[in-house]
Scaffold this motif. Structure first.
Motif, mmCIF file in Angstrom:
data_model
loop_
_atom_site.group_PDB
_atom_site.id
_atom_site.type_symbol
_atom_site.label_atom_id
_atom_site.label_comp_id
_atom_site.label_asym_id
_atom_site.label_seq_id
_atom_site.Cartn_x
_atom_site.Cartn_y
_atom_site.Cartn_z
ATOM 1 N N ARG A 25 10.100 -13.265 -1.946
ATOM 2 C CA ARG A 25 8.882 -12.973 -2.725
ATOM 3 C C ARG A 25 9.077 -11.619 -3.386
ATOM 4 O O ARG A 25 9.369 -10.629 -2.723
ATOM 5 C CB ARG A 25 7.669 -12.941 -1.817
ATOM 6 N N ASN A 26 8.873 -11.583 -4.665
ATOM 7 C CA ASN A 26 9.058 -10.356 -5.433
ATOM 8 C C ASN A 26 7.744 -9.599 -5.570
ATOM 9 O O ASN A 26 6.664 -10.181 -5.459
ATOM 10 C CB ASN A 26 9.618 -10.688 -6.823
ATOM 11 N N THR A 51 6.302 -13.168 -8.291
ATOM 12 C CA THR A 51 7.209 -14.295 -8.486
ATOM 13 C C THR A 51 8.024 -14.525 -7.215
ATOM 14 O O THR A 51 8.002 -13.725 -6.280
ATOM 15 C CB THR A 51 8.180 -14.028 -9.661
ATOM 16 N N VAL A 52 8.725 -15.647 -7.204
ATOM 17 C CA VAL A 52 9.598 -15.989 -6.082
ATOM 18 C C VAL A 52 10.991 -16.235 -6.644
ATOM 19 O O VAL A 52 11.146 -16.903 -7.671
ATOM 20 C CB VAL A 52 9.090 -17.257 -5.350
ATOM 21 N N HIS A 94 10.684 -17.801 -10.487
ATOM 22 C CA HIS A 94 9.544 -18.461 -11.118
ATOM 23 C C HIS A 94 8.270 -17.991 -10.426
ATOM 24 O O HIS A 94 8.309 -17.562 -9.277
ATOM 25 C CB HIS A 94 9.692 -19.985 -10.969
ATOM 26 N N ALA A 95 7.143 -18.099 -11.119
ATOM 27 C CA ALA A 95 5.854 -17.729 -10.533
ATOM 28 C C ALA A 95 5.386 -18.758 -9.497
ATOM 29 O O ALA A 95 4.642 -18.426 -8.578
ATOM 30 C CB ALA A 95 4.791 -17.585 -11.624
#
Length: 181
Positions: free
Chosen positions: A7-8, A12-13, A26-27
């Motif tokens: 997880r950013n 996003t991941v 991607h979100a």
């Protein structure tokens, strides 16, 4: 093959297939998972739709001694007349995939276990959860993964205690001794 998810900070991941270096960000976490599974050649199954408020999804299992499969005769009544909201399933042993109402997940599991015991004389002794129990953050919700792990541990403890000759009084005394309110 190893798939990793991160997880950013921006919400996003990022997923990475360590075997071939494929990386995707991607979100939508499920989209990342879908693309990684596709890259790995694995079948992707999207998660089921969310349940209405006050309902919980869980997989109750009966794992008596490792020798009783789905077709075991003692499950005939449950296969024919499962509790409402439950569907018999073979997961290497007898199981029920359930979507049941309850104030919390533990309430839904307890009501289902009691109904099965009352109507079929069988005590379900496991609740399927992913991975091994770990420490959970204080913010973990009562209906999430942590609640499923707690229910699984309690059902397993009750089953094993019974096999060792301990009864309800001993288990309740132990719970009371912990100071749980």
């Amino acid at each position: 093959m190893t798939l990793q998810f991160l997880r950013n900070a921006d919400g996003t991941v990022t997923g990475r297939n360590e075997t071939n270096g494929f990386t995707v960000t991607h979100a939508d976490e499920e989209e990342v998972k879908r693309q990684l599974y596709e890259d790995a050649g694995w079948e992707y199954t999207p998660p089921p739709p969310p349940l209405p408020p006050g309902h919980h999804r869980f997989l109750l299992t009966h794992e008596e001694d490792g020798s009783c499969g789905f077709e075991d005769e003692r499950y005939a009544g449950l296969r024919e007349r499962p509790p409402e909201g439950c569907v018999p399933a073979g997961h290497g042993h007898f199981a029920l995939e359930c979507e049941r109402p309850g104030k919390t997940l533990l309430d839904a599991v307890a009501a289902t276990v009691a109904e099965i015991r009352r109507d079929h004389g069988l005590v379900m002794n496991g609740l399927r959860v992913a991975g091994r129990p770990e420490e959970w953050p204080d913010a973990e919700v009562r209906s999430g993964d942590a609640a499923a792990r707690v229910a699984h541990l309690v059902l397993t403890a009750a089953h094993r205690s019974r096999r060792l000759g301990y009864g309800r009084k001993e288990l309740v005394r132990l719970l009371d001794a912990t100071g749980i309110e």
